[in-house]
Design an enzyme around this catalytic site. Structure first.
Site, PDB file in Angstrom:
ATOM      1  N   GLN A 237       0.682  -0.640  -0.162  1.00 27.48           N
ATOM      2  CA  GLN A 237      -0.258  -0.046   0.098  1.00 27.48           C
ATOM      3  C   GLN A 237       0.773   1.040   0.186  1.00 27.48           C
ATOM      4  O   GLN A 237       0.306   2.681   0.451  1.00 27.48           O
ATOM      5  CB  GLN A 237      -0.973  -0.040   0.958  1.00 27.48           C
ATOM      6  CG  GLN A 237      -2.622  -0.761   1.132  1.00 27.48           C
ATOM      7  CD  GLN A 237      -2.659  -1.190   2.814  1.00 27.48           C
ATOM      8  OE1 GLN A 237      -2.890  -2.203   3.046  1.00 27.48           O
ATOM      9  NE2 GLN A 237      -3.926   0.371   2.482  1.00 27.48           N
ATOM     10  N   ARG A 384      -9.085  -0.335   7.859  1.00 27.43           N
ATOM     11  CA  ARG A 384      -9.649   0.984   7.993  1.00 27.43           C
ATOM     12  C   ARG A 384      -9.643   2.175   9.416  1.00 27.43           C
ATOM     13  O   ARG A 384     -11.111   2.294   9.523  1.00 27.43           O
ATOM     14  CB  ARG A 384     -10.862   0.872   7.191  1.00 27.43           C
ATOM     15  CG  ARG A 384     -11.732   1.194   5.453  1.00 27.43           C
ATOM     16  CD  ARG A 384     -12.447   0.197   5.732  1.00 27.43           C
ATOM     17  NE  ARG A 384     -13.488   1.145   4.201  1.00 27.43           N
ATOM     18  CZ  ARG A 384     -13.566   0.638   3.577  1.00 27.43           C
ATOM     19  NH1 ARG A 384     -14.192  -1.198   3.060  1.00 27.43           N
ATOM     20  NH2 ARG A 384     -14.718   0.916   2.409  1.00 27.43           N
ATOM     21  N   CYS A 385      -9.207   2.401   9.374  1.00 23.26           N
ATOM     22  CA  CYS A 385      -9.236   2.534  11.217  1.00 23.26           C
ATOM     23  C   CYS A 385      -8.873   4.442  11.201  1.00 23.26           C
ATOM     24  O   CYS A 385      -9.262   5.022  12.174  1.00 23.26           O
ATOM     25  CB  CYS A 385      -7.990   2.020  12.012  1.00 23.26           C
ATOM     26  SG  CYS A 385      -6.721   1.950  11.910  1.00 23.26           S
ATOM     27  N   GLU A 760     -12.700   5.228   5.137  1.00 22.35           N
ATOM     28  CA  GLU A 760     -12.768   4.708   6.439  1.00 22.35           C
ATOM     29  C   GLU A 760     -13.848   4.856   7.480  1.00 22.35           C
ATOM     30  O   GLU A 760     -14.326   3.983   7.565  1.00 22.35           O
ATOM     31  CB  GLU A 760     -11.104   5.143   6.891  1.00 22.35           C
ATOM     32  CG  GLU A 760     -10.208   4.499   6.003  1.00 22.35           C
ATOM     33  CD  GLU A 760      -8.803   4.605   6.317  1.00 22.35           C
ATOM     34  OE1 GLU A 760      -8.228   3.672   6.342  1.00 22.35           O
ATOM     35  OE2 GLU A 760      -8.600   5.606   6.797  1.00 22.35           O
TER      36      GLU A 760
END
Lengths: 806, 164, 277
Positions: A237, A384-385, A760
């Site tokens: 990523q 997705r925090c 997110e």
């Protein structure tokens, strides 16, 4: 069309720019099975590698015997820590300032930890080789509870840190303690709490879970001995950061390393960090001179890669009798597993947990976080925090509910009277953030109205009467959440990953015939960047999005960027895209003026052309301007038409949302049903509504799973209990609810196109929404807090503990 | 390990090769034949990313040995493209309705949808959700996948009616 | 993910299959649909030197649907069970149960033979077959014998079948016309084994009740069935609670499973009674 027959609106529509639900360019290859994921890559002579992994959570490794493994036909080599030590690669630095074993160095710290790496000619031979490696272990006492880990006689996990009283983030007060991080005003907060009319106190646990992208992690490492260049395709990523880190730890010069992120089958933060598999593949390729592929299987992924959450958040919230919140206190015990491998910006070992004041105007607050080692997989930040915003939002949205119970107030109303008001923006939070913009009241009222809140409460009250009268065994729960996100990391002055400032970039080159190529420092894992960033360029420059190729992920060609996670692509790279586009438009203006023989200021931009002010029939299209830039010798201007922007954002962005769900619970079986889920998101300027909606569906489904059954569980011996998709809950289409999506638009004042990012938000907002519905259903019977996941047996237990099975 | 000879028909083409008996069909397709549409997402037969159409059945190719598939007729997502190279109806509707994001579950999902619509040309939304319950997706939340499949059904039925 | 190596056999008839089993003893195993065995092999929890693929053997396929009895070849897939309208007419409980097993892909290949022969306490068909008083044909070197489903299951993965026998056919008596039926299964999600499941038949003075995944074998209770036949629903439920022995796992603790077992059984009884005519 090079004439005036089309209206500006028609010309704009033809561009498929910002605000349109442009169909995705990626889909043409994905729907045909012509994506190019890491495991699709084949190279001549390519070898495979896989790990021998520890069955024990805490043990000394007393011997590793590869004799039988090396006899397996097709097995070429077996690597252990001893082989990596001369290269200094048996350990590697983590993103959190800690270090992590690449291969077991004398001991193992979690079940599934990498012990040896077997290399062979095909994956079947390697599997046989892995099965044939003989490892002797001496079990050590296990600790899986972070509170027990801090007791004086707790087992020592990190013998490599023996005697080290200073960690990367300050003093360490115990052999299993990692860091203490504090922000806010502790004394003032304690004072306010002591003097308050009402104080609610609760331990809010956000359990350990895992992002489980459908594609597991993997790479193909290929060292070309002739050119001395190392190429690594991988599930990265953050490809540029991986390149820099790889250079620093391997000693290979950075210009001789090429990192390529091909198509990635979901990231969700699971693919940010560097894993032992990448290091071992690289070493194996250098040693053998052949490409080496490593692709983990699902159990490996669940047992050893970046998990998410595991935050024990003790909260105290104070309010006046009228419900106005006066203070917030939070102490968090953070369970990081055997190594602190958290993917956080370096100055934030607890990520952005300090957004835990949420959407509320809280004058005084304190947050303290203690990081702890346990015998579990390393990590913590993922899924997705937005760097712990999921934890922060869950915390405050639970505390608000608990406070509402204490005050005897409706929780929707309690939220409203405490929202930061529109005229308070930009808002300085008590924990140090400047929220850029928001209009929470409008969003909240829109949401409550859309779901018919008053009618729902009435229905719920009637259902409660029916339940008490024995007419039904099903309760209704209404889940409320108003969350404020913090994304777009971030300003270089305080946001860096291992010293690399968290700016991002975009480079755009216009071709003579008017189409273009753009490259970014980010990398899509399904978010549709090739589609959406072209839309930004189309609107800014006036070239059809369909005429723009958009690339990411190859560090040889893409400008340096910090990658995609934390919803940062639109806020940072999107800004860079707009800025680069504006540089091009500025030059295009000058070219147009030259061609039209007027002064630069006498032309104005009109969708896809520059026209003379007051004489719109005299214009030059962007296509004409592009060709002219290659064709004309213009005094004072270089040929060509391109620009690059490296964007250092002045601030984070603060998307927000109002989510409301209605659920039913069978108190005898623990079964639930989601009757409705309404999600209103405000992500500022909306680039592609179709894609935003897709992100909300997907993120809310992750949140549904997390809240209602998904967990990474260990038993007391550190055995992993949810290492397959049998017990790790990923819902099918059958269980997954339908969502109603809605929006408001409150642009970010500091962002060039006012966009805030949204990827997110749905995970951040949906988990407290579902969890609050569970709590709401059982509130009349005295429930204050019950830890997630709210699977069938835990809901049954709530009912059982409350005496509802009498 | 002695290999066995296998012959299959894949996407309309007869293929043959040598493989160890323990070779999983998914690996034979991906590694030996270079057909990389179907993917691997787990090793416990849960996720469905490896779904192919074998002898008219939706099958998880990770749970079939290549010998069991000897002589079989197999269609993968690559085989659903039209002869002129244009996307098949289901593929087109997935694109139209944003039924995919990362694309990893997509080949298995579309291949399953293909067989589902053969079983039931006019499914309700519930029947679609039940019908794809062997295929996991982490990105879309399924809502647009269901929309895409319903739209494909409508299109296919309209074409059939037009042809009649 | 990758199983250990083996030799693959695909016999054309039963005699050949039996021959291979006889020759290799416990080093050989048959595979029907493969969706129990192959996952175990991939985790290297089942290791065998010889795999015998039954898919070409005609003798163990097919349906014979009569008015009094039904005979189903072991290789009938769950998909075929569901699709067979004649079967649904006389034994609708089978379609109801099969639809709750696994997912569409698994149902295409998973067979009734595999589901009943494995001895996995999580499988749905064994309890259902016990409820239906089905019997299984076992063919071995010594010939054919029939074993009642109610006598077949000894412990988890231990059944009355010898290693060199193949389960070839399932015979099921057709319940009297008007018999109510229900198969109710609570699970965490589609594809999961039962947290608890109940198969109930209730006719005119007759009843049969069995429960699944609440012990190391399916549980059919003659006493509970008699109680239900006599109209003593609560007695039936209490007797089954005594008979089951649920274990704690990720689905939940014992007390929870017992409560769910009770609720599932209540629903099944209620549903079966409402369908009785």
């Amino acid at each position: 069309m090079n004439d005036q027959t089309m209206t500006p609106q028609e010309r704009a529509a033809g561009l498929k720019g910002m605000g349109t639900s442009r169909k995705r360019v990626e889909d043409v290859r994905f729907t045909q099975g012509k994506g190019n994921y890491v495991d699709d890559i084949k190279m001549d002579g390519m070898l495979f590698g896989d790990f021998v992994r520890s069955p024990y959570a805490h043990a000394r490794v007393t011997s590793i015997n590869a004799e039988e493994a090396l006899k397996v036909p097709g097995v070429a080599a077996v690597i252990t820590a001893k082989d990596l030590e001369p290269l200094g690669l048996h350990w590697m630095p983590t993103l959190a300032g800690d270090k992590q074993m690449v291969l077991a160095d004398g001991k193992v710290l979690f079940q599934g930890q990498e012990v040896a790496f077997v290399i062979g000619t095909d994956r079947y031979a390697v599997a046989d080789g892995v099965a044939a490696v003989e490892v002797d272990y001496e079990e050590l006492p296990v600790v899986t509870d972070p509170f027990k880990a801090l007791e004086p006689d707790a087992p020592v996990l990190r013998e490599d840190l023996a005697g080290q009283t200073e960690g990367a983030h300050g003093p360490r007060r115990h052999h299993n303690h990692i860091f203490t991080w504090e922000v806010g005003d502790k004394d003032a907060t304690e004072k306010v709490l002591a003097e308050a009319d009402v104080v609610a106190e609760e331990m809010v646990y956000y359990h350990r879970t895992h992002p489980v992208p459908l594609e597991t992690c993997g790479c193909v490492a290929s060292m070309d001995k002739v050119t001395g260049k190392l190429t690594v395709w991988g599930t990265f990523q953050a490809p540029h950061a991986v390149r820099t880190v790889a250079s620093l730890i391997s000693g290979i010069a950075e210009h001789n390393i090429r990192i390529i992120s091909p198509d990635i089958g979901g990231g969700f933060g699971n693919k940010v960090g560097v894993y032992p598999g990448y290091i071992c593949s690289i070493v194996a390729s250098i040693v053998t001179g052949k490409p080496v592929k490593w692709v983990e299987n699902r159990m490996d992924n669940l047992m050893s890669t970046a998990f998410a959450r595991d935050y024990w958040m003790k909260g105290r919230i104070s309010a006046a009798k009228d419900g106005k919140i006066t203070g917030l206190w939070c102490h968090t015990t953070a369970d990081h597993g055997g190594f602190d491998a958290c993917a956080d910006p370096t100055k934030f070992p607890a990520g952005f947990m300090s957004i835990c004041t949420g959407s509320y105007d809280i004058p005084v607050a304190y947050l303290g976080v203690d990081g702890v080692y346990t015998n579990k997989a390393p990590g913590g930040v993922a899924y997705r925090c937005s760097f712990r915003v999921t934890e922060a939002a869950y915390f405050i949205e639970r505390m608000i509910e608990v406070l509402a119970i204490k005050l005897g107030m409706d929780a929707a109303e309690l939220r409203r009277i405490n929202f930061i008001k529109p005229d308070q923006f930009p808002y300085q939070s008590a924990l140090g953030w400047e929220y850029d913009s928001g209009d929470y009241h409008t969003a909240w009222d829109k949401a409550l109205n859309a779901v018919g809140y008053a009618d729902l409460r009435a229905e719920q009250a009637q259902r409660l009467e029916d339940f008490k009268a024995g007419k039904t065994r099903k309760l209704i729960g209404i889940g409320l959440t108003h969350f404020t996100e913090i994304v777009g990391a971030g300003p270089v002055k305080n946001c860096d990953i291992l010293g690399l400032g968290m700016f991002d970039s975009c480079e755009i080159r216009i071709h003579p015939t008017g189409s273009a190529i753009a490259r970014l420092g980010t990398i899509s894992q399904g978010q549709g960047h090739a589609t959406t960033f072209a839309q930004i360029i189309a609107s800014e420059i006036g070239i059809p999005a369909d005429d723009i190729t958009l690339e990411e992920g190859d560090t040889d060609t893409a400008p340096y960027g910090l990658g995609t996670y934390g919803s940062r692509s639109t806020p940072v790279a999107g800004a860079a895209t707009a800025m680069a586009a504006r540089k091009i438009r500025a030059k295009a203006q000058m070219i147009a003026a030259y061609l039209l023989e007027v002064h630069d200021d006498d032309v104005e931009f009109d969708v896809d052309r520059f026209a003379v002010k007051g004489a719109p029939e005299r214009f030059k299209t962007m296509k004409e301007i592009a060709f002219a830039s290659y064709n004309q010798a213009i005094p004072g201007l270089e040929p060509g038409l391109e620009a690059v922007s490296y964007y250092d954002p002045p601030n984070m962005t603060f998307p927000f949302g109002a989510y409301i769900c209605v659920m039913e619970f069978d108190v005898d079986t623990g079964e639930h049903e989601v009757r409705s889920f309404y999600a209103l998101d405000d992500c500022g300027t909306r680039i592609n509504p179709m894609i935003i909606e897709g992100q909300v569906h997907g993120g809310a489904t992750e949140g549904y799973a997390i809240a209602m059954g998904q967990e990474i569980a260990y038993d007391q011996m550190g055995n992993h209990k949810t290492a397959t998709l049998m017990d790790f809950f990923v819902p099918t289409a059958w269980e997954t609810p339908s969502y109603t999506t809605d929006h408001t638009v409150t642009p970010s004042p500091h962002h060039p196109i006012g966009a805030k990012g949204v990827g997110e938000s749905p995970n951040v907002g949906s988990v407290p929404c579902f969890s609050n519905a569970v709590h709401d259903a059982f509130r009349p019977f005295g429930l204050m807090q019950s830890h997630m996941p709210h699977d069938q047996w835990r809901i049954w237990k709530i009912a059982n503990d409350l005496g509802l099975h009498g | 390990m002695t290999k066995m000879h296998v012959k299959l028909n894949v996407n309309g083409a007869d293929v043959e090769g040598q493989a160890e008996p323990r070779t999983l069909l998914i690996h034979f397709l991906r590694e030996t034949l270079g057909i990389t549409g179907p993917h691997i997402g787990c090793e416990t037969s849960h996720c469905g990313a490896c779904t192919v159409d074998m002898n008219g059945k939706s099958v998880k190719s990770c749970t079939v040995f290549v010998g069991q598939a000897n002589g079989a007729e197999i269609t993968t997502v690559e085989g659903l493209v039209n002869d002129d190279g244009s996307l098949g109806v289901i593929q087109e509707m997935f694109r139209e309705h944003h039924g995919l994001q990362c694309g990893f579950c997509t080949p298995g999902m579309i291949t399953r949808a293909h067989r589902l619509l053969q079983e039931n040309p006019n499914p309700t939304e519930d029947e679609v959700r039940f019908g794809i319950s062997g295929n996991l997706c982490r990105c879309t939340g399924y809502q647009n996948i269901v929309k895409a499949i319903m739209a494909a059904a409508a299109q296919m039925n309209a074409s059939k009616e037009a042809a009649e | 993910m990758i199983p250990a190596g083996f030799e693959y056999h695909r016999p054309a008839d039963l005699a050949s299959a039996l021959g291979i089993l006889h020759e290799h003893g416990d080093e050989a195993r048959v595979v029907a649909g493969g969706h129990s065995l192959i996952p175990m092999m991939k985790l290297r929890m089942a290791e065998l030197a010889h795999l015998v693929d039954l898919q070409d053997i005609a003798e163990i396929k097919g349906f014979e649907i009569g008015d009094d009895a039904v005979s189903i070849g072991a290789m009938a897939s769950q998909h075929e069970l569901i699709a067979n309208d004649d079967l649904a007419r006389v034994l609708p409980i089978i379609r109801e149960a099969a639809l709750q097993i696994a997912d569409p892909q698994v149902r295409y290949l998973g067979t009734i033979g595999g589901n009943v022969a494995n001895g996995d306490p999580g499988n749905d068909m064994p309890g259902l077959m016990q409820c239906l008083n089905a019997s299984y044909d076992l063919i071995g070197p010594g010939g054919t014998r029939q074993v009642a489903a109610r006598d077949f299951y000894e412990a988890a993965y231990f059944t009355a079948r010898e290693d060199d026998e193949i389960l070839t056919r399932i015979s099921i008596p057709v319940p009297a016309a008007g018999t109510g039926y229900a198969y109710v299964k609570q699970k965490r999600k589609i594809g999961d084994y039962a947290t608890a499941a109940a198969a109930v038949l209730v006719g005119d003075g007759t009843a049969s009740v069995a429960m699944t995944n609440l012990a190391d074998t399916p549980i059919w209770s003659d006493k509970a069935s008699e109680a239900l036949a006599a109209g003593h629903d609560e007695g039936c439920i209490a007797l089954l609670q005594e008979a089951i022995d649920p274990q704690e796992d990720m689905r939940g603790p014992v007390a929870f499973k017992r409560h769910v077992a009770e609720m599932v059984l209540r629903r099944a009884i209620s549903s079966a009674l409402s369908r009785r005519s």
